[in-house]
Design an enzyme around this catalytic site. Sequence first.
Site, PDB file in Angstrom:
ATOM      1  N   ASP A 241      22.878  56.944  47.624  1.00 34.69           N
ATOM      2  CA  ASP A 241      23.493  57.284  48.658  1.00 34.69           C
ATOM      3  C   ASP A 241      23.049  57.408  49.939  1.00 34.69           C
ATOM      4  OD1 ASP A 241      26.543  56.955  49.653  1.00 34.69           O
ATOM      5  OD2 ASP A 241      26.434  59.068  49.599  1.00 34.69           O
ATOM      6  N   GLU A 295      21.167  52.368  50.162  1.00 38.35           N
ATOM      7  CA  GLU A 295      22.093  52.688  51.148  1.00 38.35           C
ATOM      8  C   GLU A 295      21.264  52.806  52.301  1.00 38.35           C
ATOM      9  OE1 GLU A 295      26.756  53.777  52.063  1.00 38.35           O
ATOM     10  OE2 GLU A 295      25.510  55.208  51.703  1.00 38.35           O
TER      11      GLU A 295
END
Length: 599
Positions: A241, A295
Amino acid sequence: MSRHGLNTAIAIFLTTSLSATCQQAFGTTQSLPHKEVVQQSDAIPAWWKEAVFYQVYPRSFKDTNGDGIGDINGIIEKLDYLKTLGIDAIWINPHYDSPNTDNGYDIRDFRKIMKEYGTMEDFDRLIAEMKKRNMRLMIDVVINHTSDQNEWFVQSKSSKSNPYRNYYFWKDAKEGQAPNNYPSFFGGSAWQKDEKTNQYYLHYFAKQQPDLNWDNPKVRQDLYAMLRFWLDKGVSGMRFDTVATYSKIPDFPNLTQQQLTNFAEEYTQGPNIHRYINEMNREVLSHYDVATAGEIFGVPLDQSIKFFDYRRNELDMAFTFDLVRLDRYVDERWRRKDWSLSQFRQTIDKVDHTAGEYGWNAFFLDNHDNPRAVSHFGDDRPQWREHSAKALATLMLTQRATPFIYQGSELGMTNYPFKTIDEFDDIEVKGFWHDYVENGKVKADEFLQNVRLTSRDNSRTPFQWDTSKNAGFTTGKPWFKVNPNYEEINAASQIKSPASVFNYYRQLIKIRHDTPALTYGAYTDLDPKNNTVYAYTRTLGTEKYLVVVNFKQQRVNYKLPENMSINTTIIESDARHAAKKNETTLNLNPWQAGIYKLN
């Protein structure tokens, strides 16, 4: 030919191509270090390139204990559903112990399971049941920040002299104000004052999500130990993330007005980001058979390849956001703007070219942070929903990238019909509401008109399993609203219908598995400026396939370019009649899509 045989053929073809490339670039392959040659030949093919991933948002997938919140046992219960669809690997959103300020992206304990989701025994059983079905599990790794209830932060906050103080970023006030003008992704300042120690801590996201100090070697070693904990359990994939924000800009200078317009990009410019990811790969990831995806929201496209060029030994693939945020403003991310098919396809082309020979993308049209694909890029009106959902599925499963299907896309699930701000759950929307509406910058109606289309909440409504109460998601009260269209859109009815969106996805996934060119083949857009029909080829060796998607609600006669003609129709959605052998013109229905092998 078996799938193994196909893979062997690909390996021979691609290894030969790579060897030729090495000779062209370096003179001869012998001039390369031995390790580099091995990496070149081993990098392609790979299981994670050939896999079709499915993203599960556990909170909204399937509840088995009646508390209204999806759980790990719900995922286990539906593994056969996913196996029937053809899924190879599942990515689950954070499963760790969390107070859920940001739905699990605020982690209280990295080595415990969120109590709403179940137990560690449930997690171990999930991996075991997936292995029985030859499926793999990818977990979400959230290590840019923790929860403010994490023991590290509790200690860090206790005093300036605590050993954990340097696990986070603490700064004195500047002229009685926050240390600098950094904004938070969720609205307001990225600095929160702690009255006890009279200092501010940094949080790029919610104030309950303090950012970790990656410049501290102890932080990195503690995080690496945590990664090993999950990998040793049998996890096969890790999605990192907001990976591009781990490294911060030294001394935290104020951002200029121009920089503030796109502060997301500024937050990805930390000087040590690639050193840290390379170190994480060297010390942990390289020792496991694990697929890694980053990401990289905010990273300029021309810089993105640094994260996943396999020669750099960082990550395997990346989630870029140029396509899915095509119609969003960078300074007002809640606001939608118009887009065209030519912009859409040219963005795909740029992202593909950026990956080039040494990179690999993750391809997605929706996820837990973006609206539903059929409402975003298709047409979710009843007469066009299924047609456009199939068209987008064709596009999604024929890219030179690993496809990530978000839960419910295989049914054509749509955005939720939000009416008031009180119906939203998302902390991001509420932060923007405060910054723009409550502060008088934007009228409420204008704001709501936009967030109905752009909100993350659209994708977080419970999965629509059947026509029973709460769409079969739970016997209790759902944690979030069920879309009222579940009686028309649900898995139970689509599984039984041969012409459903679900069964079209199922066919496409099998075709992708059986056709190496649709994974590894070169991608060529045939008419980048065309705003009606999106047509492109995928070419591997002597095999060439044509993909055609009509993005309009009108019939179109599409003449194949460059003296192309059709040899075989692989699949078509909603066609009036199958394309004939040697056909050079396609009579396309509204939102019709097809895959064809060319002569």
